[in-house]
Write an enzyme that holds these catalytic residues in place. Structure first.
Site, PDB file in Angstrom:
ATOM      1  N   GLY A   1       6.015 -23.130  40.228  1.00 22.55           N
ATOM      2  CA  GLY A   1       5.083 -22.639  41.235  1.00 22.55           C
ATOM      3  C   GLY A   1       4.216 -21.492  40.766  1.00 22.55           C
ATOM      4  N   THR A   2       4.769 -20.562  39.991  1.00 23.58           N
ATOM      5  CA  THR A   2       3.981 -19.411  39.540  1.00 23.58           C
ATOM      6  C   THR A   2       2.824 -19.850  38.656  1.00 23.58           C
ATOM      7  OG1 THR A   2       5.830 -17.862  39.719  1.00 23.58           O
ATOM      8  CG2 THR A   2       4.061 -17.276  38.199  1.00 23.58           C
TER       9      THR A   2
ATOM     10  N   ASN B   1       7.316 -17.993  52.349  1.00 24.84           N
ATOM     11  CA  ASN B   1       8.617 -18.016  51.687  1.00 24.84           C
ATOM     12  C   ASN B   1       9.650 -17.115  52.351  1.00 24.84           C
ATOM     13  OD1 ASN B   1       6.546 -16.241  50.351  1.00 24.84           O
ATOM     14  ND2 ASN B   1       8.396 -15.313  49.501  1.00 24.84           N
TER      15      ASN B   1
ATOM     16  N   HIS C   1      12.213 -27.178  42.006  1.00 18.86           N
ATOM     17  CA  HIS C   1      13.529 -26.685  42.407  1.00 18.86           C
ATOM     18  C   HIS C   1      13.583 -26.213  43.857  1.00 18.86           C
ATOM     19  CE1 HIS C   1      13.041 -22.136  42.129  1.00 18.86           C
ATOM     20  NE2 HIS C   1      11.900 -22.569  41.634  1.00 18.86           N
TER      21      HIS C   1
ATOM     22  N   THR D   1       3.478 -29.941  25.065  1.00 17.11           N
ATOM     23  CA  THR D   1       4.242 -31.173  25.168  1.00 17.11           C
ATOM     24  C   THR D   1       5.009 -31.210  26.487  1.00 17.11           C
ATOM     25  OG1 THR D   1       4.524 -31.224  22.768  1.00 17.11           O
ATOM     26  CG2 THR D   1       6.015 -32.600  24.070  1.00 17.11           C
TER      27      THR D   1
ATOM     28  N   CYS E   1      12.091  -6.619  44.985  1.00 16.33           N
ATOM     29  CA  CYS E   1      12.991  -5.616  44.437  1.00 16.33           C
ATOM     30  C   CYS E   1      12.514  -5.277  43.036  1.00 16.33           C
ATOM     31  CB  CYS E   1      14.422  -6.152  44.398  1.00 16.33           C
ATOM     32  SG  CYS E   1      15.624  -4.987  43.749  1.00 16.33           S
TER      33      CYS E   1
END
Length: 398
Positions: free
Chosen positions: A81-82, A168, A218, A254, A340
Protein backbone atom coordinates in the site's frame (compact mmCIF):
# COMPACT_ATOMS: atom_id res chain seq x y z
CA UNK A 1 -17.06 -18.15 10.08
CA UNK A 2 -15.23 -21.05 8.38
CA UNK A 3 -14.35 -24.32 10.11
CA UNK A 4 -10.69 -23.32 9.67
CA UNK A 5 -11.30 -20.18 11.70
CA UNK A 6 -13.31 -22.03 14.33
CA UNK A 7 -10.70 -24.73 14.93
CA UNK A 8 -7.41 -22.93 14.54
CA UNK A 9 -6.84 -22.10 18.26
CA UNK A 10 -6.14 -24.75 20.85
CA UNK A 11 -4.20 -24.90 24.08
CA UNK A 12 -3.28 -22.36 26.75
CA UNK A 13 -1.01 -20.34 24.44
CA UNK A 14 -3.79 -19.51 21.97
CA UNK A 15 -3.84 -15.87 20.89
CA UNK A 16 -6.72 -13.72 19.74
CA UNK A 17 -6.01 -11.40 16.82
CA UNK A 18 -8.02 -8.18 16.85
CA UNK A 19 -5.75 -6.11 14.65
CA UNK A 20 -6.94 -7.05 11.17
CA UNK A 21 -6.68 -3.41 10.07
CA UNK A 22 -2.90 -3.68 10.46
CA UNK A 23 -2.56 -7.14 8.92
CA UNK A 24 -4.97 -10.01 8.40
CA UNK A 25 -3.75 -13.61 8.79
CA UNK A 26 -2.93 -15.46 5.59
CA UNK A 27 -5.94 -17.20 4.06
CA UNK A 28 -5.44 -20.91 3.27
CA UNK A 29 -6.27 -20.25 -0.38
CA UNK A 30 -3.41 -17.75 -0.56
CA UNK A 31 -0.97 -20.09 1.15
CA UNK A 32 -1.85 -22.90 -1.25
CA UNK A 33 -1.41 -20.67 -4.31
CA UNK A 34 1.91 -19.35 -3.06
CA UNK A 35 3.34 -22.77 -2.29
CA UNK A 36 2.35 -23.97 -5.76
CA UNK A 37 4.15 -20.99 -7.34
CA UNK A 38 7.27 -20.85 -5.18
CA UNK A 39 9.33 -22.72 -7.75
CA UNK A 40 8.35 -20.39 -10.59
CA UNK A 41 11.14 -18.95 -12.71
CA UNK A 42 11.85 -15.37 -13.74
CA UNK A 43 8.76 -14.11 -15.60
CA UNK A 44 10.97 -11.79 -17.66
CA UNK A 45 12.89 -14.69 -19.19
CA UNK A 46 12.17 -15.89 -22.73
CA UNK A 47 12.73 -19.61 -22.17
CA UNK A 48 10.18 -22.18 -20.97
CA UNK A 49 10.54 -21.57 -17.22
CA UNK A 50 10.10 -17.84 -17.77
CA UNK A 51 7.03 -18.34 -19.93
CA UNK A 52 5.48 -20.60 -17.27
CA UNK A 53 6.13 -17.99 -14.58
CA UNK A 54 4.73 -15.27 -16.80
CA UNK A 55 1.56 -17.30 -17.23
CA UNK A 56 1.07 -17.49 -13.43
CA UNK A 57 1.72 -13.75 -13.11
CA UNK A 58 -0.72 -12.80 -15.86
CA UNK A 59 -3.42 -15.12 -14.54
CA UNK A 60 -3.06 -13.42 -11.15
CA UNK A 61 -3.33 -10.03 -12.83
CA UNK A 62 -6.47 -11.09 -14.70
CA UNK A 63 -8.07 -12.44 -11.52
CA UNK A 64 -7.40 -9.25 -9.54
CA UNK A 65 -8.69 -7.12 -12.40
CA UNK A 66 -11.92 -9.13 -12.56
CA UNK A 67 -12.50 -8.79 -8.81
CA UNK A 68 -11.89 -5.02 -8.79
CA UNK A 69 -13.67 -3.99 -11.98
CA UNK A 70 -10.50 -3.21 -13.91
CA UNK A 71 -8.76 -4.33 -17.08
CA UNK A 72 -5.73 -6.61 -16.60
CA UNK A 73 -3.42 -4.01 -18.15
CA UNK A 74 -4.54 -1.57 -15.44
CA UNK A 75 -3.17 -3.77 -12.62
CA UNK A 76 0.39 -2.75 -11.71
CA UNK A 77 2.05 -4.95 -9.09
CA UNK A 78 3.97 -3.10 -6.35
CA UNK A 79 5.35 -3.95 -2.90
CA UNK A 80 2.26 -2.86 -0.96
CA UNK A 81 0.00 0.00 0.00
CA UNK A 82 2.74 2.52 0.80
CA UNK A 83 4.40 2.14 -2.59
CA UNK A 84 1.03 2.17 -4.35
CA UNK A 85 0.03 5.41 -2.61
CA UNK A 86 3.36 7.07 -3.39
CA UNK A 87 3.28 6.03 -7.03
CA UNK A 88 -0.32 7.16 -7.37
CA UNK A 89 -0.07 10.53 -5.61
CA UNK A 90 3.42 11.55 -6.66
CA UNK A 91 3.20 9.96 -10.10
CA UNK A 92 -0.01 11.81 -10.98
CA UNK A 93 1.31 15.13 -9.64
CA UNK A 94 4.63 14.91 -11.47
CA UNK A 95 2.91 14.01 -14.74
CA UNK A 96 0.56 16.98 -14.32
CA UNK A 97 3.42 19.34 -13.50
CA UNK A 98 5.31 18.16 -16.56
CA UNK A 99 2.31 18.83 -18.80
CA UNK A 100 1.66 22.26 -17.30
CA UNK A 101 5.30 23.20 -17.02
CA UNK A 102 4.61 24.49 -13.53
CA UNK A 103 3.79 23.39 -9.98
CA UNK A 104 0.13 23.02 -9.05
CA UNK A 105 -2.35 22.11 -6.35
CA UNK A 106 -2.82 18.90 -4.40
CA UNK A 107 -6.15 18.42 -2.64
CA UNK A 108 -6.06 15.92 0.19
CA UNK A 109 -7.77 15.34 3.55
CA UNK A 110 -6.49 15.59 7.13
CA UNK A 111 -7.43 11.98 7.90
CA UNK A 112 -5.27 10.18 5.33
CA UNK A 113 -2.86 7.36 6.14
CA UNK A 114 0.76 8.45 6.59
CA UNK A 115 1.67 6.91 3.24
CA UNK A 116 -0.46 9.57 1.55
CA UNK A 117 0.22 12.36 4.03
CA UNK A 118 3.98 12.05 3.64
CA UNK A 119 3.77 11.65 -0.13
CA UNK A 120 1.84 14.93 -0.25
CA UNK A 121 4.32 16.60 2.11
CA UNK A 122 7.15 15.46 -0.16
CA UNK A 123 5.51 17.15 -3.13
CA UNK A 124 5.14 20.38 -1.18
CA UNK A 125 8.73 20.32 0.04
CA UNK A 126 10.50 19.20 -3.12
CA UNK A 127 8.19 20.08 -6.02
CA UNK A 128 6.50 23.32 -5.01
CA UNK A 129 3.02 21.81 -4.60
CA UNK A 130 0.33 23.92 -2.96
CA UNK A 131 -1.59 21.65 -0.58
CA UNK A 132 -5.25 22.13 0.28
CA UNK A 133 -6.86 19.95 2.94
CA UNK A 134 -10.55 19.26 2.52
CA UNK A 135 -12.64 19.84 5.65
CA UNK A 136 -14.04 16.79 7.44
CA UNK A 137 -17.05 16.43 9.73
CA UNK A 138 -17.16 15.02 13.26
CA UNK A 139 -17.22 11.49 11.83
CA UNK A 140 -14.01 12.13 9.87
CA UNK A 141 -15.74 12.20 6.48
CA UNK A 142 -15.01 14.76 3.79
CA UNK A 143 -17.45 17.66 3.66
CA UNK A 144 -17.58 17.63 -0.12
CA UNK A 145 -20.03 20.54 -0.23
CA UNK A 146 -17.39 22.84 1.22
CA UNK A 147 -14.72 21.91 -1.31
CA UNK A 148 -15.96 24.34 -3.96
CA UNK A 149 -15.29 27.47 -1.93
CA UNK A 150 -11.95 26.12 -0.74
CA UNK A 151 -10.71 25.41 -4.26
CA UNK A 152 -12.18 28.53 -5.86
CA UNK A 153 -10.11 30.61 -3.45
CA UNK A 154 -6.92 29.05 -4.83
CA UNK A 155 -6.61 29.41 -8.58
CA UNK A 156 -4.18 27.42 -10.68
CA UNK A 157 -3.91 23.89 -12.07
CA UNK A 158 -4.92 20.97 -9.87
CA UNK A 159 -2.46 18.16 -10.55
CA UNK A 160 -3.94 15.54 -8.19
CA UNK A 161 -6.70 15.04 -5.63
CA UNK A 162 -6.45 12.16 -3.18
CA UNK A 163 -8.84 10.59 -0.67
CA UNK A 164 -9.03 7.26 1.12
CA UNK A 165 -11.96 4.94 0.50
CA UNK A 166 -12.12 3.96 4.19
CA UNK A 167 -10.18 5.14 7.22
CA UNK A 168 -7.61 2.84 8.78
CA UNK A 169 -8.35 4.01 12.34
CA UNK A 170 -12.10 4.50 12.58
CA UNK A 171 -13.23 2.48 9.55
CA UNK A 172 -15.23 5.48 8.29
CA UNK A 173 -16.22 5.08 4.64
CA UNK A 174 -15.75 8.26 2.65
CA UNK A 175 -18.19 9.71 0.07
CA UNK A 176 -15.63 8.79 -2.55
CA UNK A 177 -17.99 9.17 -5.52
CA UNK A 178 -18.84 12.74 -4.54
CA UNK A 179 -15.17 13.54 -3.99
CA UNK A 180 -14.23 12.27 -7.45
CA UNK A 181 -17.09 14.22 -9.02
CA UNK A 182 -15.87 17.41 -7.31
CA UNK A 183 -12.35 16.79 -8.60
CA UNK A 184 -13.74 16.50 -12.11
CA UNK A 185 -14.92 20.10 -11.91
CA UNK A 186 -11.25 21.08 -11.67
CA UNK A 187 -10.03 18.57 -14.29
CA UNK A 188 -8.03 16.85 -11.56
CA UNK A 189 -7.17 13.14 -11.59
CA UNK A 190 -7.92 11.34 -8.32
CA UNK A 191 -5.86 8.82 -6.45
CA UNK A 192 -7.86 6.62 -4.07
CA UNK A 193 -6.21 4.87 -1.15
CA UNK A 194 -8.46 1.79 -0.99
CA UNK A 195 -6.07 -0.27 1.11
CA UNK A 196 -8.59 -0.75 3.94
CA UNK A 197 -11.56 -1.19 1.63
CA UNK A 198 -10.45 -3.78 -0.93
CA UNK A 199 -11.64 -7.25 0.03
CA UNK A 200 -14.08 -5.88 2.61
CA UNK A 201 -16.53 -3.78 0.60
CA UNK A 202 -17.32 -3.86 -3.14
CA UNK A 203 -14.77 -1.86 -5.15
CA UNK A 204 -15.44 -1.11 -8.83
CA UNK A 205 -12.45 0.71 -10.31
CA UNK A 206 -14.06 1.16 -13.71
CA UNK A 207 -17.19 2.69 -12.24
CA UNK A 208 -15.44 4.82 -9.63
CA UNK A 209 -13.91 7.36 -11.99
CA UNK A 210 -10.60 7.26 -10.12
CA UNK A 211 -7.37 7.61 -12.08
CA UNK A 212 -5.40 5.36 -9.70
CA UNK A 213 -6.35 3.12 -6.77
CA UNK A 214 -4.15 1.44 -4.16
CA UNK A 215 -4.60 -2.06 -2.70
CA UNK A 216 -2.46 -4.14 -0.33
CA UNK A 217 -2.69 -7.93 -0.16
CA UNK A 218 -2.13 -8.48 3.55
CA UNK A 219 -5.16 -6.38 4.48
CA UNK A 220 -7.52 -9.06 3.13
CA UNK A 221 -5.64 -12.25 3.93
CA UNK A 222 -2.95 -12.21 1.25
CA UNK A 223 0.83 -12.18 1.74
CA UNK A 224 2.76 -9.19 3.05
CA UNK A 225 5.11 -7.42 0.67
CA UNK A 226 2.83 -7.17 -2.35
CA UNK A 227 0.03 -4.89 -3.47
CA UNK A 228 -1.29 -3.30 -6.62
CA UNK A 229 -1.86 0.14 -8.04
CA UNK A 230 -4.73 0.22 -10.50
CA UNK A 231 -3.90 2.75 -13.21
CA UNK A 232 -6.56 3.70 -15.72
CA UNK A 233 -5.46 3.12 -19.34
CA UNK A 234 -5.55 6.77 -20.40
CA UNK A 235 -3.87 8.05 -17.24
CA UNK A 236 -0.47 9.74 -17.48
CA UNK A 237 1.72 8.70 -14.56
CA UNK A 238 5.40 9.41 -13.92
CA UNK A 239 7.39 6.42 -12.67
CA UNK A 240 9.34 6.91 -9.45
CA UNK A 241 12.15 4.43 -10.10
CA UNK A 242 14.24 3.58 -13.14
CA UNK A 243 14.92 0.08 -14.36
CA UNK A 244 13.90 -2.57 -16.84
CA UNK A 245 10.46 -1.18 -17.62
CA UNK A 246 8.31 -3.92 -16.13
CA UNK A 247 4.68 -3.26 -15.15
CA UNK A 248 3.93 -0.85 -18.02
CA UNK A 249 7.18 0.95 -17.28
CA UNK A 250 5.68 2.21 -14.02
CA UNK A 251 7.31 -0.19 -11.57
CA UNK A 252 10.55 -1.73 -12.75
CA UNK A 253 11.91 -4.86 -11.11
CA UNK A 254 11.43 -8.61 -11.27
CA UNK A 255 7.88 -9.37 -10.03
CA UNK A 256 7.30 -11.77 -7.13
CA UNK A 257 5.25 -14.44 -8.91
CA UNK A 258 4.35 -16.46 -5.81
CA UNK A 259 3.19 -13.36 -3.93
CA UNK A 260 1.10 -12.24 -6.90
CA UNK A 261 -0.55 -15.66 -7.02
CA UNK A 262 -1.23 -15.47 -3.29
CA UNK A 263 -2.70 -11.98 -3.56
CA UNK A 264 -5.03 -13.05 -6.37
CA UNK A 265 -6.17 -16.15 -4.48
CA UNK A 266 -6.83 -14.16 -1.30
CA UNK A 267 -8.80 -11.50 -3.13
CA UNK A 268 -10.86 -14.11 -4.97
CA UNK A 269 -11.68 -15.82 -1.65
CA UNK A 270 -12.48 -12.48 0.01
CA UNK A 271 -14.70 -11.42 -2.88
CA UNK A 272 -16.58 -14.72 -3.00
CA UNK A 273 -17.24 -14.71 0.75
CA UNK A 274 -17.68 -10.94 1.16
CA UNK A 275 -21.38 -10.82 2.00
CA UNK A 276 -21.15 -13.70 4.48
CA UNK A 277 -18.00 -12.35 6.12
CA UNK A 278 -19.39 -8.83 6.41
CA UNK A 279 -22.49 -10.10 8.22
CA UNK A 280 -20.49 -12.34 10.55
CA UNK A 281 -17.88 -9.70 11.35
CA UNK A 282 -20.49 -6.99 11.96
CA UNK A 283 -22.29 -9.29 14.41
CA UNK A 284 -19.06 -9.88 16.33
CA UNK A 285 -18.27 -6.17 16.31
CA UNK A 286 -21.70 -5.33 17.71
CA UNK A 287 -21.19 -7.81 20.57
CA UNK A 288 -17.85 -6.19 21.31
CA UNK A 289 -19.38 -2.73 21.22
CA UNK A 290 -22.13 -3.74 23.63
CA UNK A 291 -19.50 -4.88 26.11
CA UNK A 292 -17.51 -1.68 25.74
CA UNK A 293 -20.61 0.42 26.35
CA UNK A 294 -20.99 -1.23 29.75
CA UNK A 295 -17.77 0.49 30.87
CA UNK A 296 -17.97 4.08 32.07
CA UNK A 297 -15.93 6.69 30.24
CA UNK A 298 -15.68 4.92 26.87
CA UNK A 299 -16.00 7.28 23.89
CA UNK A 300 -16.95 5.77 20.52
CA UNK A 301 -15.21 7.13 17.41
CA UNK A 302 -16.54 4.71 14.78
CA UNK A 303 -19.81 5.77 13.13
CA UNK A 304 -21.77 4.52 10.14
CA UNK A 305 -21.14 4.14 7.30
CA UNK A 306 -18.05 2.20 8.32
CA UNK A 307 -16.19 -1.00 7.58
CA UNK A 308 -17.92 -3.90 9.35
CA UNK A 309 -14.88 -5.03 11.33
CA UNK A 310 -13.68 -1.70 12.75
CA UNK A 311 -14.28 -0.52 16.30
CA UNK A 312 -12.34 2.53 17.46
CA UNK A 313 -12.91 3.96 20.93
CA UNK A 314 -11.17 5.96 23.62
CA UNK A 315 -11.02 4.94 27.27
CA UNK A 316 -10.85 8.16 29.24
CA UNK A 317 -8.28 8.30 32.02
CA UNK A 318 -6.10 5.60 30.44
CA UNK A 319 -3.20 5.60 28.01
CA UNK A 320 -3.75 3.66 24.81
CA UNK A 321 -0.29 2.11 25.16
CA UNK A 322 -1.20 0.75 28.60
CA UNK A 323 -4.37 -0.79 27.21
CA UNK A 324 -2.68 -2.61 24.36
CA UNK A 325 0.18 -3.88 26.55
CA UNK A 326 -2.25 -5.27 29.11
CA UNK A 327 -4.33 -6.88 26.37
CA UNK A 328 -1.16 -8.33 24.84
CA UNK A 329 -0.29 -9.93 28.18
CA UNK A 330 -3.77 -11.49 28.14
CA UNK A 331 -3.14 -12.99 24.70
CA UNK A 332 -5.01 -10.35 22.69
CA UNK A 333 -3.51 -8.39 19.79
CA UNK A 334 -4.90 -4.87 19.47
CA UNK A 335 -3.69 -1.39 18.55
CA UNK A 336 -4.18 2.26 19.39
CA UNK A 337 -4.49 3.25 15.73
CA UNK A 338 -2.38 6.37 16.32
CA UNK A 339 1.20 7.06 15.34
CA UNK A 340 4.13 6.12 17.55
CA UNK A 341 7.60 7.58 17.16
CA UNK A 342 10.67 6.76 19.28
CA UNK A 343 8.46 4.95 21.79
CA UNK A 344 6.32 8.01 22.47
CA UNK A 345 2.61 7.77 21.77
CA UNK A 346 1.30 10.70 19.72
CA UNK A 347 -2.28 11.84 19.57
CA UNK A 348 -4.01 10.58 16.45
CA UNK A 349 -4.14 13.09 13.60
CA UNK A 350 -7.41 11.45 12.54
CA UNK A 351 -9.07 12.08 15.89
CA UNK A 352 -7.62 15.58 15.99
CA UNK A 353 -9.22 16.35 12.62
CA UNK A 354 -12.51 15.02 13.99
CA UNK A 355 -12.30 17.51 16.85
CA UNK A 356 -11.56 14.96 19.59
CA UNK A 357 -9.80 16.40 22.63
CA UNK A 358 -6.16 15.33 22.93
CA UNK A 359 -6.67 13.97 26.44
CA UNK A 360 -9.44 11.72 25.11
CA UNK A 361 -7.53 10.61 22.01
CA UNK A 362 -4.59 9.46 24.14
CA UNK A 363 -6.80 6.65 25.41
CA UNK A 364 -7.52 5.36 21.90
CA UNK A 365 -8.04 1.64 21.36
CA UNK A 366 -8.66 0.07 17.94
CA UNK A 367 -10.14 -3.42 17.81
CA UNK A 368 -10.55 -4.80 14.29
CA UNK A 369 -12.01 -8.13 13.19
CA UNK A 370 -11.67 -10.04 9.94
CA UNK A 371 -12.12 -13.21 7.93
CA UNK A 372 -11.05 -15.68 10.64
CA UNK A 373 -12.44 -13.87 13.69
CA UNK A 374 -14.66 -15.93 15.98
CA UNK A 375 -16.90 -15.56 18.98
CA UNK A 376 -13.99 -16.81 21.08
CA UNK A 377 -12.02 -13.69 20.13
CA UNK A 378 -14.80 -11.43 21.35
CA UNK A 379 -15.28 -13.54 24.50
CA UNK A 380 -11.57 -13.25 25.26
CA UNK A 381 -11.67 -9.46 25.07
CA UNK A 382 -14.86 -9.11 27.08
CA UNK A 383 -13.56 -11.44 29.79
CA UNK A 384 -10.58 -9.19 30.56
CA UNK A 385 -11.83 -5.77 29.47
CA UNK A 386 -13.10 -4.50 32.78
CA UNK A 387 -9.91 -5.45 34.63
CA UNK A 388 -7.74 -4.14 31.79
CA UNK A 389 -9.41 -0.73 31.87
CA UNK A 390 -9.18 -0.54 35.66
CA UNK A 391 -5.48 -1.39 35.65
CA UNK A 392 -4.74 1.03 32.81
CA UNK A 393 -6.50 3.82 34.65
CA UNK A 394 -4.66 2.97 37.86
CA UNK A 395 -1.37 3.30 35.96
CA UNK A 396 -2.40 6.85 35.09
CA UNK A 397 -1.47 9.15 32.21
CA UNK A 398 2.17 9.57 31.24
Amino acid sequence: MSSTAQSRRTGPAARHHLDHAATSPLRPEAREAMVAALGAGNPNAQYAEGRAARKILEEARESIAADLGAEPVEVVFVSGGTEADNLGVRGLYLAGAARAGAPGTVVSTPVEHDAVRKAVAHLAEHHGARVLEAPVDAGGRVAVGELGLLCDAHAGPHHVWTCQWANNETGAIQPIGEFIAAAGEHDAPVHVDAVQAVGHVPVDFRGSGAATLAASAHKFGGPRGIGALLVRRATSLTALNAGGGQERGLRSGTPDVAAAAGMAAALRAATAAMDEERRAVATLRDRLLAGLRDIDGVVLHTSEPALPGHLHVSVTGAEGDSLIMLLDAAGISAATGSACAAGVNRASHVLEAMGVDVAVSRGALRLTLGWNSTGADVDAVLSVLGDTVARARAAGMA
